[in-house]
Design a protein around this motif. Structure first.
Motif, short mmCIF file in Angstrom:
data_model
loop_
_atom_site.label_atom_id
_atom_site.label_comp_id
_atom_site.label_asym_id
_atom_site.label_seq_id
_atom_site.Cartn_x
_atom_site.Cartn_y
_atom_site.Cartn_z
N ALA A 48 30.97 33.91 42.69
CA ALA A 48 32.34 34.36 42.43
C ALA A 48 32.71 35.49 43.38
CB ALA A 48 32.48 34.82 40.98
N LEU A 49 31.76 36.41 43.63
CA LEU A 49 32.02 37.50 44.57
C LEU A 49 32.21 36.95 45.98
CD1 LEU A 49 29.45 40.23 43.44
CD2 LEU A 49 31.84 39.96 42.79
N THR A 50 31.46 35.91 46.31
CA THR A 50 31.60 35.29 47.63
C THR A 50 33.01 34.75 47.82
OG1 THR A 50 29.27 34.67 47.63
CG2 THR A 50 30.70 33.51 49.18
N MET A 51 33.57 34.15 46.77
CA MET A 51 34.93 33.63 46.85
C MET A 51 35.95 34.76 47.00
SD MET A 51 35.08 30.36 44.25
CE MET A 51 34.13 31.02 42.89
N LEU A 52 35.66 35.91 46.40
CA LEU A 52 36.60 37.04 46.48
C LEU A 52 36.66 37.65 47.87
CD1 LEU A 52 35.91 38.96 43.12
CD2 LEU A 52 37.93 37.62 43.72
N ILE A 53 35.58 37.55 48.63
CA ILE A 53 35.55 38.17 49.96
C ILE A 53 35.52 37.14 51.08
CG2 ILE A 53 34.41 40.26 49.09
CD1 ILE A 53 31.77 39.17 50.12
N GLN A 54 35.68 35.87 50.74
CA GLN A 54 35.61 34.82 51.75
C GLN A 54 36.73 34.98 52.78
OE1 GLN A 54 36.03 30.85 50.25
NE2 GLN A 54 35.31 29.89 52.13
N PRO A 55 36.41 35.06 54.07
CA PRO A 55 37.45 35.22 55.09
C PRO A 55 38.13 33.89 55.41
CG PRO A 55 35.29 35.11 56.13
CD PRO A 55 35.05 35.07 54.64
N GLY A 56 39.32 33.97 55.97
CA GLY A 56 40.02 32.78 56.44
C GLY A 56 40.68 31.94 55.37
N SER A 115 45.23 40.58 45.92
CA SER A 115 45.14 41.40 47.13
C SER A 115 43.77 42.06 47.21
CB SER A 115 46.23 42.48 47.11
OG SER A 115 45.96 43.42 46.08
N LEU A 116 43.47 42.61 48.38
CA LEU A 116 42.17 43.26 48.59
C LEU A 116 41.97 44.42 47.62
CD1 LEU A 116 39.61 43.48 50.35
CD2 LEU A 116 40.89 45.03 51.85
N TRP A 117 43.05 45.15 47.29
CA TRP A 117 42.95 46.32 46.41
C TRP A 117 42.72 45.92 44.96
CZ3 TRP A 117 41.84 50.11 49.25
CH2 TRP A 117 42.37 50.22 50.54
N VAL A 118 42.90 44.67 44.65
CA VAL A 118 42.55 44.17 43.32
C VAL A 118 41.13 43.61 43.34
CG1 VAL A 118 43.09 42.45 41.55
CG2 VAL A 118 44.94 43.66 42.72
N ARG A 119 40.78 42.98 44.43
CA ARG A 119 39.46 42.35 44.52
C ARG A 119 38.33 43.37 44.60
NH1 ARG A 119 39.60 39.36 49.47
NH2 ARG A 119 41.72 40.03 49.94
N ILE A 120 38.54 44.46 45.31
CA ILE A 120 37.49 45.48 45.43
C ILE A 120 37.10 46.04 44.07
CG2 ILE A 120 36.98 47.80 46.31
CD1 ILE A 120 38.46 47.05 48.86
#
Length: 244
Positions: A167-175, A181-186
């Motif tokens: 799940a974390l991989t999906m949150l930071i997956q590029p492209g 948004s990034l500020w929610v995912r972090i």
């Protein structure tokens, strides 16, 4: 004189046999070619299928497999050539098409579709790490009661980590376009690690009745078995969200 006559006769027989072989080969070629001539294909596409049929017949595929592939290609051609497409446009050269059939490209990674294989792989991976950690550190401990987690605690913490890492991989997956948004995912990533550490702590204080501490050799053996299982899982499935 007789020997010259015999030699001429033998040469004539050889030439006749060669001529018969060529005739048979040409006749066979015409028969094979004709099966693509009167089924609605354009001349160019029929020629492509004839060459493809010859090329695929030289592979280790069974006759049934070859026939199924050819039928599928013909059906696709009949549908697509109506819009002006040719076999070369669709599949490249004959050699390229044969190569793609014999060595098909791997399916692109899909973190959502591959979630459970990724989760299972990561569970095994963390189980291996913790099993080796508590099994090996036992021998380096200078106290008579080394700090070791019970087997239930190891399984629970490994399971939580395994479910969370993909799940974390999906949150930071590029492209890719993310829902948040990034500020929610972090903060979500930080929250997961905090929850995991809490579960790790609670698993460590479970009573021995439900969380027995095993012999260090048992932990090492379990770690080895987990490593073998993780190896086969990674080979069997398209693992993309693994820690390693």
């Amino acid at each position: 004189m007789s020997s010259n006559s015999d030699e001429k006769r033998r040469n004539a027989n050889v030439r006749q046999k060669n001529a018969n072989v060529h005739q048979d080969r040409d006749r066979t070629t015409k028969i094979v070619h004709s099966q693509f001539d009167n089924i609605g294909l354009t001349k160019r596409n029929a020629e492509y299928m004839f060459k493809f049929n010859q090329a695929i017949s030289g592979t280790k595929l069974t006759a049934d497999q070859q026939g199924e592939i050819v039928k599928k290609m013909v059906d696709e051609l009949l549908a697509e050539q109506k819009s002006g497409k040719t076999a070369r446009n669709m599949w490249g050269t004959v050699d390229q098409k044969v190569e793609s059939i014999l060595n098909p490209p791997k399916r692109p990674a899909d973190p959502i579709k591959d979630y459970w294989p990724n989760a299972g792989y990561n569970m095994l991976l963390f189980f291996v790490i913790f099993s080796f950690l508590y099994g090996i550190t036992y021998f380096f401990s200078k106290t008579s009661h080394p700090t070791t987690m019970g087997i239930t605690g190891i399984v629970v913490t490994a399971a939580v980590a395994g479910l969370g890492i993909p799940a974390l991989t999906m949150l930071i997956q590029p492209g890719v376009k993310h829902k948040y948004s990034l500020w929610v995912r972090i903060p979500l990533i930080i929250l997961f690690f905090l929850v995991w550490m809490l579960i790790f702590f609670l698993a460590g204080i479970l009573p021995a009745v439900i969380n027995p501490i095993l012999n260090p050799y048992a932990y090492i053996v379990l770690g080895l078995l987990g490593a073998v299982a993780a190896f086969f899982v990674k080979r069997r499935w398209n693992i993309t969200g693994g820690l390693f």
